[in-house]
Design a protein around this motif. Sequence first.
Motif, mmCIF file in Angstrom:
data_model
loop_
_atom_site.group_PDB
_atom_site.id
_atom_site.type_symbol
_atom_site.label_atom_id
_atom_site.label_comp_id
_atom_site.label_asym_id
_atom_site.label_seq_id
_atom_site.Cartn_x
_atom_site.Cartn_y
_atom_site.Cartn_z
ATOM 1 N N ALA A 66 4.716 -3.332 -2.887
ATOM 2 C CA ALA A 66 4.577 -1.990 -2.318
ATOM 3 C C ALA A 66 4.242 -0.970 -3.395
ATOM 4 O O ALA A 66 3.413 -0.069 -3.183
ATOM 5 N N SER A 67 4.860 -1.093 -4.561
ATOM 6 C CA SER A 67 4.608 -0.141 -5.645
ATOM 7 C C SER A 67 3.176 -0.261 -6.148
ATOM 8 O O SER A 67 2.522 0.750 -6.429
ATOM 9 N N VAL A 68 2.673 -1.488 -6.273
ATOM 10 C CA VAL A 68 1.278 -1.676 -6.696
ATOM 11 C C VAL A 68 0.334 -1.056 -5.679
ATOM 12 O O VAL A 68 -0.592 -0.318 -6.031
ATOM 13 N N ALA A 69 0.580 -1.338 -4.410
ATOM 14 C CA ALA A 69 -0.311 -0.867 -3.346
ATOM 15 C C ALA A 69 -0.318 0.652 -3.253
ATOM 16 O O ALA A 69 -1.387 1.269 -3.128
ATOM 17 N N ILE A 70 0.865 1.274 -3.326
ATOM 18 C CA ILE A 70 0.962 2.717 -3.108
ATOM 19 C C ILE A 70 0.516 3.512 -4.321
ATOM 20 O O ILE A 70 -0.229 4.499 -4.207
ATOM 21 N N THR A 71 0.966 3.114 -5.509
ATOM 22 C CA THR A 71 0.668 3.905 -6.700
ATOM 23 C C THR A 71 -0.709 3.633 -7.288
ATOM 24 O O THR A 71 -1.307 4.511 -7.918
ATOM 25 N N LEU A 72 -1.244 2.428 -7.075
ATOM 26 C CA LEU A 72 -2.500 2.059 -7.727
ATOM 27 C C LEU A 72 -3.635 1.734 -6.752
ATOM 28 O O LEU A 72 -4.738 2.267 -6.878
#
Length: 289
Positions: A66-72
Amino acid sequence: MTDATAVPRRSSSASSPWQRFWERGGWWRAILVAAVYIALYIGASQLIGAVFRGQYDVTNPFGDPASVAITLLLPVVFGSVILLAFAASVRWLPELFGRQPGRGRGWMWIAPVIVVIAALLRVGATDWSAYSVSVILLTFLTGLFVGLSEELLTRGLAVNLLRKGGYSERWVMVLSSLIFALLHSTNLISGQPVGTVLFTMGFTFFFGVAMYLTLRATGSLVWPILLHAITDPTTFLATGGVDSGSGTGSPLLTFAGLSVYLYVIIAIVAVFLVKGHLDRTADDSALLR
């Protein structure tokens, strides 16, 4: 920076004032496109962050999918769509993704070879066990869209606008790489230290020259996109961060880091060897070295 000996540009077949405006080219139009793009990209990033607040780890973007998808991932997907839409609106998609004018010289192949070797060294230096399969796949997908958006903007639209403005290829190379470097000054907004941002800008300028040479050597924008697409994710995963990770301490990562100095050397050489002007209607044999 313009030259009276420039190869005459093709006559514009633009059918609207919007298309005719961009067909004139020029450095300030290239900067205008970059400035509008980065403003939209930052705005989209802020909006995405607000919408998904609390659903990602801002301190560790590679900690979970989720962090990869949302932030990057989501911001660069948005950026890619915007740039493709702009290119379509001025009817440049065929010339941007078609065969590029001019035949690159053999020495230009040094640039893509170094990019590939550095990426392979980072692959060997990465602690793959530190990441889930989902994080790895999403990171490489992010890299693909980073390559698409940043190369389409700088080696695609900016290069096209500079050529249409009559600039020599030496200035096309330098100015498009400078625009690429300036894009990364926005890392200050995310709170990165000034020293880190300045180093990143310096690296991206010289890496931009390597991508320009890749464009010339291969004759296609696709290859800078793909090489850029393997550079960022292998760097992220090998160092554990975006422009600020420390890495695994592997000697392979140290050797990969030497590519920075090679990019500097290539850029200096290129300033002296890249000459002339390019135009799609000109005979390749009459174009630059």
